[in-house]
Design a protein around this motif. Sequence first.
Motif: not given
Length: 219
Positions: A174-178, A182-183, A190-194, A199-202
Amino acid sequence: MTPGRLAGVLLLLGFVLGGCAHVEGRPTQTGWQLFPRQAEGLTAQSPLLWPDHAWGRSDVYRALSAATTTLTRRHPGSVVAFLDVSRRGGGAFPPHLSHRKGVDVDILYLALRPSGALFPSSVQPPVLGYLIKYGRNRQHGHLTFDAERNWTFLLALRRQTHVRVAKVFVEPFIEEWLLEEGRRSGASAEELRWARDVLRYAGANALDHKDHMHIRFVE
């Protein structure tokens, strides 16, 4: 529905609503509040669990409210549904490993129905929420993960000024989708870097995040 069953449902509803009113007025930790069951564009996903599952810091609620306002201006008709926050007095909240300090909030992913209707809406079945599991095909049953609106909400969390976001736990796919969205949408470097930073895997020992993003604000 038979008259007897209808009477039972009405009795349960009266009990829940009465309990809500009682719980809402009870004390909690300093600087905390019970997040409203329903406000402008923001709703408790499970009204039956809401009274004891939605206590948190007031600045966290203001941050969610501000991000929701940004989302609904960009995508009218959107509804942000929150699940668990913290218990009234904080502390252990099984089966969660966290949600102890009023700074962790689970938000149901935004999706689309086959008709194009937005999901969630303002009124949902009380058991819906953690039962949703998006697969790698971006589907859960008839629902399709809406990357555009989820990305918009993520950036809205970054832009609000009430309390900073520390981490947002999601599944790696899901991080990949987001980030892909964004791209695609022309997000700044800066937004993509943030986004890559928060975004983290728990981890395998935590509850999965195939249905919701777990937002952790700074303490």
